[in-house]
Design a protein around this motif. Structure first.
Motif, short mmCIF file in Angstrom:
data_model
loop_
_atom_site.label_atom_id
_atom_site.label_comp_id
_atom_site.label_asym_id
_atom_site.label_seq_id
_atom_site.Cartn_x
_atom_site.Cartn_y
_atom_site.Cartn_z
N GLU A 121 57.39 58.87 28.63
CA GLU A 121 56.60 59.85 28.85
C GLU A 121 56.69 60.98 28.32
O GLU A 121 55.28 61.18 27.58
CB GLU A 121 56.98 59.86 30.67
N LYS A 125 54.01 62.38 25.50
CA LYS A 125 53.27 63.19 25.43
C LYS A 125 53.19 64.06 24.37
O LYS A 125 51.94 64.80 23.73
CB LYS A 125 53.42 64.41 26.74
N LYS A 553 48.19 53.72 25.54
CA LYS A 553 47.89 54.61 26.17
C LYS A 553 49.57 53.47 27.38
O LYS A 553 49.86 52.75 27.12
CB LYS A 553 46.98 53.33 27.42
N ASN A 554 49.57 54.39 28.62
CA ASN A 554 50.62 54.47 29.34
C ASN A 554 50.37 52.76 30.11
O ASN A 554 49.61 52.50 29.96
CB ASN A 554 51.43 56.04 29.78
N ARG A 558 46.48 56.16 31.02
CA ARG A 558 46.16 56.70 30.04
C ARG A 558 46.58 57.50 28.66
O ARG A 558 48.37 56.65 28.11
CB ARG A 558 46.89 57.89 31.39
N ASP A 559 46.26 58.26 28.53
CA ASP A 559 46.65 58.52 27.07
C ASP A 559 47.09 59.92 27.62
O ASP A 559 46.38 61.04 27.54
CB ASP A 559 45.02 58.87 25.76
N VAL A 560 48.78 60.59 27.45
CA VAL A 560 49.13 61.13 27.89
C VAL A 560 49.05 62.55 27.21
O VAL A 560 49.43 63.79 27.33
CB VAL A 560 50.47 61.42 28.69
N ILE A 562 46.21 63.67 24.71
CA ILE A 562 45.53 64.28 25.17
C ILE A 562 44.30 63.70 27.17
O ILE A 562 43.46 64.92 26.11
CB ILE A 562 44.11 63.29 24.30
N ASP A 563 45.36 63.61 27.00
CA ASP A 563 44.92 63.73 28.71
C ASP A 563 43.22 63.25 28.71
O ASP A 563 42.38 63.62 29.18
CB ASP A 563 45.05 65.36 29.18
N SER A 564 43.61 62.04 28.69
CA SER A 564 42.34 61.33 28.49
C SER A 564 42.51 59.65 29.53
O SER A 564 44.17 59.45 29.09
CB SER A 564 42.19 60.55 27.10
N SER A 566 39.00 61.95 31.43
CA SER A 566 39.45 63.18 31.90
C SER A 566 38.15 63.22 32.87
O SER A 566 36.40 62.29 32.21
CB SER A 566 39.63 64.32 31.08
#
Length: 588
Positions: A121, A125, A553-554, A558-560, A562-564, A566
Motif C-alpha cells: 500500500e 501511494k 489500482k489496488n 482504488r488509486d491510492v 491520486i485518491d480515486s 472520489s
C-alpha cells in the motif's frame, strides 16, 4: 546539455573522457578523505568520486546532497581501484570537478533499491517513487518491448491498427459496465468498453479485413492478481478466416514474441485440447501442462463398498503425487484442512500411500483391502513411493478442488518451473451455459460466437449441447487469449439471441446497429484478444499483473496515489442532471 551520457553507458574504453551526467542520488558513502555517490537513472548506476585532498570545496558540496536528490556532475572517467563486477559500469568511476543540485528531495518513505522495505500500500501511494526502482523499470521496459514485437509482427501480416471509441453503448459482455453520464443528453449514459467487440466486427463489414489494436478495456468486477478494473488487450479480427487461420496466425505471433523477447523457442503447432478433456483431466479450462498429475475419475471403481462418503457422492476423483508416500499423518492433516478451506470447498480428503515395499496404507483401509487399493494404484499408473489423494462430492465442486489440489502439489514438488513455457489451445467450449438464478442460458464467451457447424441444428432444441467455434490460448495455466469464429449470418444471430432469451425488442435495442450492418454483406470473420498485461507478467515471471502496469489500482479498485475514485462537486452533478441518493449506511 544536462548530460553527455546516461548512468548505464560508460565503460573502461571511456577512461579519460570528459563527461556530464545527470540523475538521482542512490547512495552516499563518506570514507574519510573520499566521498562516493552512486548516481542512478533508468539506464543504470555510475559511481562518482570526490577526493577531499584534491578538491575540498567540491567534496564539501557533494556531502550536502541527500538520497534522491537530482544532481548534475561533470568530470573525467577514471578506472576504479575496487571494481564492482555486479555493475556494467563497475570498471570505472567519475572523478568529479563540478556538481550542481538540480532538485532537492525529502527523505523517501521507503528505500528505492532492488529490494525495498516498503509494503504494497505504501509503494502504491508513492507509485512515482516505486517506479524509480530497477525491478519496476525492467518490467515497464519489458512491456514496451512486447508491445513493439506485437506491432512489428501484425504490421508484417498486413493488419491495420485502428482505434475504436471509448464512450460506447452498454452491451452485456459478462461483467458490469462502467457507465459515464452524458451532460448533453441528460438521463442517458455511455459505457466504457469491456472490449471493442462490436466495433471490430463492424470493421470487418467495412472491408478492413485485418484489424488490431492495443487497447484499454474496462470491467467492473471483483479484483484478483490477474485482474484490474482497467486493463489492456491485444484486440484482433480477420475476415475470410476460419478457426485454423486464427490459431496459425496467433501462435506464430506468440512464438515470435517469446523468441525475440526471451530467446525461448516455443514448439509449434501448439497442442490442442477440447474443453471436455481439459475439465475431465485437469478440472479447469486453463490447464497447466508443465507437469502431468492428471485427474482420474474413480466413481465406478470405488462405489458399492459401504463407504458412505463414496456411495453418496456424485463424483469421485483423485491425483497421484509422485514420491510423496513418506508424507506424515501431520502432513496429511494439514493438507486436509487446506482442501476444506471455503475457496476449495472439499468436505475431506482420502489418501492412499503406495509404500516403497509395495504395501498400501490408506485412510479407508477398513472398507477396501490391499487388492482393491492396488487396482486404484493401477488406474493412476502409480509406483511404490507415490501418494494418491482422493476427493468426493458434487462434480463441479470436486473437480475444482482437485484442480486446486493438483496445482498445490505441483508447487510442492517443484514442477511449475517459471522458466518453462507450455502453450496449448483449448477448443470446443460449450456455446452457452445455464444460469439457475435467471433461469436462462448465458453465452459462454459472448452472443456473437458461432456454433460449430455440425452442432448448429441443436441451437433451438438443446442449446446446452452446442459446442462453440471458440478457442483460448493457455500458457502455464494462465489464459493469455481467447476468441472465436463470429456469427456473420443475420438469421443465425437471431437464433442465438433467441437461445439466450432475448426478445426481438431487446435484441434490437442492444444490437440493432450490428444486425443492420449484417444486411449489407458481412464477410465470414473470426478474431481473438490477448490479455496484454497477463502476457507481459507471464514473460516477466510475476504472479500479479500489477507490477507490469505503470499506475495500477489496488485490490479495492482504488488509486491510492491520486485518491480515486472520489466525490464530485454539487454543481458538476447538477450539470449532468444527477442527484446522489445515498442512505446513511452507504455513506458510513
Amino acid at each position: 546539455m544536462y548530460r553527455t551520457h546516461t548512468c548505464g553507458e560508460l565503460r573502461i574504453e571511456n577512461v579519460g573522457d570528459e563527461i556530464t551526467l545527470s540523475g538521482w542520488v542512490q547512495k552516499i558513502r563518506n570514507l574519510g578523505g573520499m566521498t562516493f555517490i552512486d548516481l542512478r537513472d533508468r539506464y543504470g548506476i555510475t559511481q562518482l568520486a570526490f577526493d577531499e585532498n584534491a578538491n575540498p570545496q567540491m567534496t564539501a558540496k557533494a556531502r550536502e546532497v541527500g538520497r534522491e536528490y537530482v544532481i548534475q556532475v561533470k568530470g573525467n572517467v577514471i578506472e576504479r581501484h575496487n571494481k564492482n563486477k555486479n555493475l556494467p559500469t563497475g570498471d570505472i568511476e567519475i572523478n568529479c570537478n563540478d556538481i550542481t543540485i538540480l532538485s532537492k528531495s525529502d527523505i523517501p518513505p521507503f528505500t528505492i533499491e532492488e529490494d525495498t522495505d516498503g509494503g504494497d500500500e505504501l509503494r502504491m501511494k508513492y507509485r512515482y517513487l516505486d517506479l524509480r526502482r530497477a525491478p519496476l523499470q525492467r518490467q515497464i521496459a519489458l512491456r514496451h518491448k512486447v508491445a513493439q514485437e506485437v506491432r512489428k509482427y501484425l504490421n508484417q501480416q498486413d493488419f491495420f491498427e485502428i482505434e475504436t471509441p471509448v464512450l460506447i453503448k452498454s452491451t452485456p459482455e459478462g461483467a458490469r459496465d462502467f457507465v459515464v453520464p452524458s451532460r448533453m443528453n441528460q438521463g442517458q449514459f455511455y459505457a466504457l468498453p469491456q472490449s471493442p467487440q462490436v466495433f471490430k466486427q463492424l470493421l470487418m463489414v467495412s472491408g478492413y479485413d485485418r484489424y488490431y489494436q492495443i487497447v484499454k478495456c474496462f470491467r467492473d468486477e471483483d479484483l484478483r492478481a490477474d485482474r484490474q478494473p482497467e486493463f489492456t488487450q491485444i484486440d484482433c479480427e480477420m475476415s475470410f478466416a476460419e478457426q485454423d487461420d486464427v490459431l496459425s496466425t496467433f501462435e506464430s505471433m506468440t512464438k515470435a514474441i517469446f523468441k525475440n523477447v526471451l530467446d525461448v523457442d516455443l514448439k509449434t503447432p501448439f497442442h490442442r485440447m477440447p474443453y471436455s478433456e481439459a475439465m475431465a483431466k485437469y478440472g479447469n479450462d486453463k490447464p497447466d501442462l508443465r507437469f502431468g498429475m492428471e485427474i482420474h475419475e474413480l466413481s465406478k471403481l470405488v462405489k458399492g463398498h459401504d463407504f458412505k462418503v463414496f456411495d453418496s457422492a456424485e463424483y469421485i476423483g483423485g491425483i497421484c503425487a509422485q514420491g510423496l508416500a513418506d508424507y506424515s499423518r501431520k502432513d496429511i492433516d494439514k493438507l486436509t484442512k487446506w482442501v476444506q478451506r471455503p475457496q476449495i470447498g472439499a468436505k475431506g480428503l482420502v489418501y492412499v500411500k503406495y509404500n516403497e515395499d509395495g504395501s498400501f496404507k490408506s485412510s479407508v483401509d477398513k472398507f477396501y483391502d490391499e487388492t482393491q487399493l492396488k487396482t486404484w494404484a493401477e488406474e493412476f499408473n502409480a509406483k511404490p513411493g507415490d501418494l494418491i489423494l482422493i476427493l468426493a462430492g458434487d462434480k463441479p465442486i470436486t473437480l475444482h478442488g482437485l484442480s486446486e489440489l493438483r496445482l498445490e502439489m505441483g508447487n510442492r514438488l517443484g514442477l511449475r518451473d517459471k522458466n518453462t513455457f507450455v502453450p496449448l489451445w483449448v477448443v470446443d467450449f460449450p456455446l452457452v451455459e445455464w444460469d439457475e438464478e435467471s433461469k436462462r442460458y448465458h453465452a459462454m464467451h459472448h452472443p456473437f460466437t458461432a456454433p460449430k457447424p455440425e452442432d448448429a441444428g441443436l441451437l433451438n432444441e438443446d442449446p446446452g449441447k452446442v459446442r462453440a467455434n471458440a478457442y483460448d490460448l493457455v500458457i502455464n495455466g494462465v489464459e493469455i487469449g481467447g476468441g472465436s469464429v463470429r456469427i456473420h449470418d443475420q438469421q443465425m444471430q437471431q437464433k442465438m439471441f433467441e437461445a439466450l432469451g432475448f426478445t426481438k425488442a431487446e435484441a434490437e435495442n442492444q444490437f440493432g446497429f450490428l444486425m443492420n450492418a449484417f444486411k449489407y454483406g458481412a464477410p465470414p470473420h473470426a478474431g481473438i484478444a490477448f490479455g496484454f498485461d497477463r502476457l507481459v507478467s507471464l514473460i516477466a515471471q510475476l504472479d500479479s499483473i500489477r507490477d507490469v502496469i505503470a499506475f495500477p489500482k489496488n485490490n479495492n479498485g482504488r488509486d491510492v496515489m491520486i485518491d480515486s475514485p472520489s466525490g464530485v462537486a454539487e454543481d458538476q452533478l447538477a450539470e449532468l442532471g444527477l442527484k446522489l441518493n445515498l442512505n446513511k449506511k452507504d455513506t458510513e
